[in-house]
Design an enzyme around this catalytic site. Structure first.
Site, PDB file in Angstrom:
ATOM      1  CG  HIS A 252       3.800  -3.291   6.123  1.00 47.77           C
ATOM      2  ND1 HIS A 252       3.405  -3.290   4.800  1.00 47.77           N
ATOM      3  CD2 HIS A 252       3.860  -1.978   6.492  1.00 47.77           C
ATOM      4  CE1 HIS A 252       3.209  -2.042   4.403  1.00 47.77           C
ATOM      5  NE2 HIS A 252       3.496  -1.234   5.399  1.00 47.77           N
ATOM      6  CG  HIS A 399       7.013   5.513   9.856  1.00 47.64           C
ATOM      7  ND1 HIS A 399       6.502   4.411  10.507  1.00 47.64           N
ATOM      8  CD2 HIS A 399       6.348   5.587   8.676  1.00 47.64           C
ATOM      9  CE1 HIS A 399       5.570   3.840   9.759  1.00 47.64           C
ATOM     10  NE2 HIS A 399       5.452   4.529   8.650  1.00 47.64           N
TER      11      HIS A 399
END
Length: 428
Positions: A252, A399
């Site tokens: 993150h 992703h």
């Protein structure tokens, strides 16, 4: 030998092949009965896992990107995803919004809760579809309206979870849904140009990154109390949680680094148009670039310093608050976001070290995550062997697909806008 130089023609050709293979592998996820399914390691649907909102939003978004890249079969997938988000089993026609999970064989997994995390991907999908010319106006407006119910104007952050009828708000607060709502709002700004999207995204980034992450030496806390105090010990009893893991989640920090580069560009665009970024803290954001880019660089530096394994390669998943490794498994989405962060920072700074990291990240992904059929193993152990401590199968396309595009499209806008412009011959 595969070349991974960020701007080489050979590398970009190879990336194009990876895009094609990923889209082909994901084709069985489309369920003729509605929506998209979880896939196992071989790419077969796992009906028992049910329909999950985050998967369906991401698959619809990914299909939009694939369509804009010129893949003929992707428009049908976009329409399929939009139809399911409008009226499928996840849509709550009585109370509004979307359920998190439905149709799972294990009834205890099905959830009527309304979660801002999953709904962020409804907004992402609808915004992407609108930009690509699909009929998604109503879905887009609906997603924005539902998300307004999560927005706490007093603290300028999104709450996490309502019960089904929006009468009880869970006290947990998380950075992850807010991060993805920054992503979705940046795309929404490209759709309608409304300043409120950038005002909210900026407020979220200001709190989580400029204030909280910096105060924790750039190890961003994931979990918070209802008043947005960091809850550093949250999840200590469930360290392998998919969405609320214990400790500081390295991927993150990298995802934020990329989003901050895009946010700074959106702020410049808005200031150029309106004269300033509006909202309650407009004065604090007049020099937003002065903190945003250094913050992105600090997050990247902290991630590679704490988590990159020089001996075995790869990035560990999580750390404690002094940088000690908690979970040393390698997740596919983490290396994908590392690729995105390195690309974004290289493009805006010209610093060759980011291009070197880009090559390092891609070499690890190619050697360890990418399989013979083009899919990405979602979880590896520290030695690079397939593992399943947190993830089973290959449910996520988003992703890995984005990783194949970051260096081929501009970093200052969404990949949707980049793909749309590339399709029209506009490379700016």
């Amino acid at each position: 030998m595969t070349e991974f130089a960020i701007d080489s023609t050979q590398h970009h050709d190879w990336l194009g092949e990876q895009t094609t293979r990923l889209l082909a592998f994901s084709a069985p996820a489309l369920d003729a009965a509605g929506g998209f399914s979880w896939l196992d390691d071989a790419g077969a649907p796992v009906p028992g896992a049910g329909k999950q909102l985050w998967i369906n939003g991401r698959y619809t978004y990914s299909a939009v990107v694939g369509h804009l890249l010129g893949y003929a079969d992707q428009a049908e997938r976009v329409e399929h995803g939009l139809t399911f988000l409008r009226s499928g089993s996840l849509r709550d026609t009585e109370y509004g919004g979307w359920r998190g999970i439905a149709e799972a064989d294990d009834a205890s997994l099905n959830s009527d809760a309304k979660e801002s995390y999953g709904i962020s991907f409804v907004l992402l999908a609808a915004a992407a579809a609108r930009l690509a010319g699909f009929d998604a106006d109503e879905l887009y407006a609906d997603a924005l309206a539902v998300l307004d119910r999560f927005w706490d104007a007093g603290v300028e952050m999104y709450a996490d979870t309502w019960n089904r009828d929006f009468t009880e708000l869970d006290e947990y607060r998380g950075q992850n849904p807010n991060m993805h709502l920054v992503e979705a709002q940046l795309l929404a700004f490209e759709v309608d140009g409304e300043a409120r999207h950038i005002e909210r995204a900026t407020a979220i980034a200001r709190r989580l990154i400029r204030d909280v992450a910096s105060a924790h030496d750039w190890r961003l806390p994931e979990h918070y109390h209802a008043d947005w105090r960091p809850h550093l010990e949250y999840g200590a009893d469930s360290p392998d949680s998919q969405f609320r893991p214990y400790g500081a989640t390295v991927g993150h920090w990298l995802e934020w680094a990329r989003l901050l580069v895009q946010l700074a560009a959106a702020q410049r665009e808005l200031r150029g148009r309106d004269g300033a970024v509006g909202g309650s803290a407009a004065d604090a954001d007049a020099d937003a670039d002065a903190w945003i880019l250094p913050a992105a660089q600090s997050l990247f530096s902290r991630a590679v310093t704490d988590a990159w394994d020089e001996d075995r390669g790869g990035l560990a998943f999580s750390t404690d608050w002094s940088g000690g490794i908690l979970n040393d498994h390698r997740f596919h989405w983490v290396i994908a976001e590392a690729i995105g962060a390195a690309t974004a920072l290289y493009r805006v700074t010209g610093d060759a070290s980011y291009a070197e990291w880009y090559e390092r990240f891609w070499r690890y992904a190619a050697d360890h995550h990418i399989t013979g059929d083009g899919s990405w193993i979602h979880e590896l152990d520290a030695d690079g062997a397939p593992a399943s401590g947190t993830w089973s199968g290959k449910p996520d396309l988003y992703h890995a697909l984005q990783a194949t595009l970051f260096s081929r499209l501009p970093v200052t806008h969404s990949l949707v806008t980049g793909a749309r412009r590339a399709q029209s011959g506009d490379t700016q």
